[in-house]
Design an enzyme around this catalytic site. Structure first.
Site, PDB file in Angstrom:
ATOM      1  N   LYS A 238       0.864  -1.179   0.000  1.00 31.33           N
ATOM      2  CA  LYS A 238       0.000   0.000   0.000  1.00 31.33           C
ATOM      3  C   LYS A 238       0.900   1.228   0.000  1.00 31.33           C
ATOM      4  O   LYS A 238       1.721   1.406   0.904  1.00 31.33           O
ATOM      5  CB  LYS A 238      -0.904  -0.013   1.225  1.00 31.33           C
ATOM      6  CG  LYS A 238      -1.802   1.216   1.324  1.00 31.33           C
ATOM      7  CD  LYS A 238      -2.784   1.071   2.462  1.00 31.33           C
ATOM      8  CE  LYS A 238      -3.627   2.324   2.637  1.00 31.33           C
ATOM      9  NZ  LYS A 238      -4.621   2.164   3.712  1.00 31.33           N
TER      10      LYS A 238
ATOM     11  N   ARG B  18       1.147  10.164   5.871  1.00 32.02           N
ATOM     12  CA  ARG B  18       1.305   8.760   6.277  1.00 32.02           C
ATOM     13  C   ARG B  18       2.580   8.143   5.704  1.00 32.02           C
ATOM     14  O   ARG B  18       2.686   6.922   5.571  1.00 32.02           O
ATOM     15  CB  ARG B  18       0.076   7.965   5.812  1.00 32.02           C
ATOM     16  CG  ARG B  18      -1.192   8.328   6.563  1.00 32.02           C
ATOM     17  CD  ARG B  18      -2.415   7.607   6.002  1.00 32.02           C
ATOM     18  NE  ARG B  18      -3.553   8.506   5.998  1.00 32.02           N
ATOM     19  CZ  ARG B  18      -4.460   8.572   6.974  1.00 32.02           C
ATOM     20  NH1 ARG B  18      -4.405   7.765   8.000  1.00 32.02           N
ATOM     21  NH2 ARG B  18      -5.439   9.453   6.897  1.00 32.02           N
TER      22      ARG B  18
ATOM     23  N   LYS C 242      -2.182  -1.570  -3.803  1.00 35.84           N
ATOM     24  CA  LYS C 242      -3.048  -0.395  -3.722  1.00 35.84           C
ATOM     25  C   LYS C 242      -2.211   0.864  -3.818  1.00 35.84           C
ATOM     26  O   LYS C 242      -1.192   0.939  -3.129  1.00 35.84           O
ATOM     27  CB  LYS C 242      -3.789  -0.460  -2.382  1.00 35.84           C
ATOM     28  CG  LYS C 242      -4.705   0.692  -2.118  1.00 35.84           C
ATOM     29  CD  LYS C 242      -5.272   0.570  -0.733  1.00 35.84           C
ATOM     30  CE  LYS C 242      -6.061   1.849  -0.463  1.00 35.84           C
ATOM     31  NZ  LYS C 242      -6.505   1.937   0.901  1.00 35.84           N
TER      32      LYS C 242
ATOM     33  N   TYR D 289     -15.324   0.873  -6.345  1.00 28.08           N
ATOM     34  CA  TYR D 289     -16.585   1.594  -6.125  1.00 28.08           C
ATOM     35  C   TYR D 289     -17.520   1.429  -7.316  1.00 28.08           C
ATOM     36  O   TYR D 289     -18.684   1.793  -7.242  1.00 28.08           O
ATOM     37  CB  TYR D 289     -16.299   3.072  -5.838  1.00 28.08           C
ATOM     38  CG  TYR D 289     -15.352   3.215  -4.660  1.00 28.08           C
ATOM     39  CD1 TYR D 289     -15.819   3.061  -3.359  1.00 28.08           C
ATOM     40  CD2 TYR D 289     -13.985   3.414  -4.849  1.00 28.08           C
ATOM     41  CE1 TYR D 289     -14.951   3.113  -2.283  1.00 28.08           C
ATOM     42  CE2 TYR D 289     -13.100   3.478  -3.774  1.00 28.08           C
ATOM     43  CZ  TYR D 289     -13.593   3.317  -2.494  1.00 28.08           C
ATOM     44  OH  TYR D 289     -12.733   3.350  -1.433  1.00 28.08           O
TER      45      TYR D 289
HETATM   46  C1  PBG Z   1      -7.599   3.089   5.721  1.00 32.58           C
HETATM   47  C2  PBG Z   1      -7.871   3.019   4.276  1.00 32.58           C
HETATM   48  C3  PBG Z   1      -7.669   3.991   3.291  1.00 32.58           C
HETATM   49  C4  PBG Z   1      -8.159   3.470   2.110  1.00 32.58           C
HETATM   50  C5  PBG Z   1      -8.634   2.195   2.395  1.00 32.58           C
HETATM   51  N1  PBG Z   1      -8.428   1.921   3.731  1.00 32.58           N
HETATM   52  C6  PBG Z   1      -7.172   5.369   3.406  1.00 32.58           C
HETATM   53  C7  PBG Z   1      -5.769   5.628   3.680  1.00 32.58           C
HETATM   54  O1  PBG Z   1      -4.954   4.743   3.880  1.00 32.58           O
HETATM   55  O2  PBG Z   1      -5.443   6.808   3.760  1.00 32.58           O
HETATM   56  C8  PBG Z   1      -8.169   4.180   0.779  1.00 32.58           C
HETATM   57  C9  PBG Z   1      -9.229   3.735  -0.128  1.00 32.58           C
HETATM   58  C10 PBG Z   1      -9.518   4.620  -1.276  1.00 32.58           C
HETATM   59  O3  PBG Z   1      -8.892   5.665  -1.504  1.00 32.58           O
HETATM   60  O4  PBG Z   1     -10.439   4.263  -2.009  1.00 32.58           O
HETATM   61  N2  PBG Z   1      -6.358   2.657   6.134  1.00 32.58           N
HETATM   62 ZN    ZN Z   2      -5.713   3.356   8.301  1.00 35.48          ZN
END
Ligand code: PBG
Ligand code: ZN
Length: 333
Positions: free
Chosen positions: A198, A225, A256, A321
């Site tokens: 991620k 983050r 992701k 989505y």
């Molecule tokens: C939470 C989470 C996030 C997403 C999924 N779970 C946000 C992030 O990490 O800031 C993002 C999903 C999206 O943008 O569709 N940890």
């Molecule tokens: Zn989170």
């Protein structure tokens, strides 16, 4: 008669619809789709999310109708995101059997017992500062305190009826902590879908509006983050992160965001041959919707081409989505 003596004419197999159907390598099926649903507590009426046209914050009641709608379209997997009104420094509401996380899982399971309910396991939706775990003295997320708690959160989800645990916080050791905690609590059979690679992506922007987990509220706390999500420049590190998750007990892995990281998706599938998932994230959805609203792209065909590209690159499934729209199109084919 042609004056060219071509042996190879790839166009032969593109001539008719029937020929193209015959030789098609990759197919998208409704079973590949994972539908995300946002649920806000203490909400009177479902609320549209302006940066994600067509997506709503559901109420705890309308969640049931949304789950039914997905089920009626043949979708068998959903993932739930909470919009909490009970945030604190640790995200403790997510550890409570009466908290929003637990309630929405119970509700979905109740409405559709045969549906795979995926619990996104993380703290950012339940912390007042918006980070994915409690904050240490230095203003950064405390890794080991987070993984201590995340095992408890996972067990709370499993007790509520979650079928799949999907840790998304990118904390070191979180998969191991969850595996051990689930096993100790008698949930040896519950699989982990790890958000393994991620990236710290600006494509999550609309999600943070949707889930209400924006950062920046507190002066002494990190404003991004990047100390836990990965640097978008690092492909090899994504392989190593995925390997670690597999070693710690991940049953499924994820990459992701989606489109901007198709190379990572391809490499992860090639390297590990694990059940592999792509997250077609909020910003990607927003871009597609915006272009379609302007009349610059056709939503249906662009969406289907995008989803197919994930499958071609190696995804076994896609969190998107667009899942309901895609399922409708697949049903009418
Ligand atoms: C939470 C989470 C996030 C997403 C999924 N779970 C946000 C992030 O990490 O800031 C993002 C999903 C999206 O943008 O569709 N940890
Ligand atoms: Zn989170």
């Amino acid at each position: 008669m042609s004056r060219y003596n071509l042996i190879h004419r790839p166009r032969r197999l593109r001539k008719t619809e029937a020929l193209r159907n015959l030789v098609r390598q990759t197919q998208l099926s409704v079973h590949d789709l994972i539908f995300p649903i946002f649920v806000e507590e203490n909400l009177e009426e479902r609320k549209p999310i302006s940066s994600m046209p067509g997506v709503f914050r559901e109420t705890e009641n309308s969640l049931g109708e949304k789950v039914k709608e997905a089920e009626n379209l043949g979708i068998q997997t959903i993932i739930l995101f909470g919009v909490s009104h009970k945030k604190d420094a640790d995200g403790s509401d997510s550890l409570s059997p009466d908290g929003l996380l637990s309630r929405m899982i119970k509700k979905a399971k109740n409405v559709a017992p045969n549906m795979n309910i995926v619990a996104d396991v993380c703290f950012c939706e339940y912390t007042d500062h918006g980070h994915c775990g409690p904050i240490a003295e230095d203003g950064d997320v405390d890794n080991d305190a987070t993984i201590e708690n995340i095992g408890k959160q996972a067990v709370n989800c499993a007790k509520a009826g979650a079928d799949i645990i999907a840790p998304s916080g990118m904390m070191d050791g979180q998969v191991l902590s969850i595996r051990e905690s689930l096993d100790e609590a008698g949930f040896q059979h519950i699989p982990i879908m790890a958000y393994s690679a991620k990236f710290a992506s600006t494509y999550y922007g609309p999600f943070r509006d949707a889930a209400g987990c924006a950062l920046g509220k507190y002066e002494h706390v990190a404003k991004d983050r990047k100390s836990y999500q990965m640097d978008p420049a690092n492909g090899d590190e994504a392989i190593r992160e995925t390997l670690l998750d597999i070693d710690e007990g991940a049953d499924m892995v994820m990459v992701k965001p989606g489109l901007a990281y198709l190379d990572i998706l391809y490499r992860v599938k090639e390297a590990f041959k694990m059940p592999t998932f792509a997250y077609h994230v909020s910003g990607e959805y927003a871009m597609l919707k915006a272009a379609a609203e302007k009349g610059w792209l056709d939503y249906d065909t662009t969406m289907m081409e995008t989803l197919l590209s994930f499958k071609r690159a190696g995804a076994d499934g896609i969190i998107t989505y667009t899942a309901l729209d895609a399922a409708r199109i697949l049903a009418n084919k």
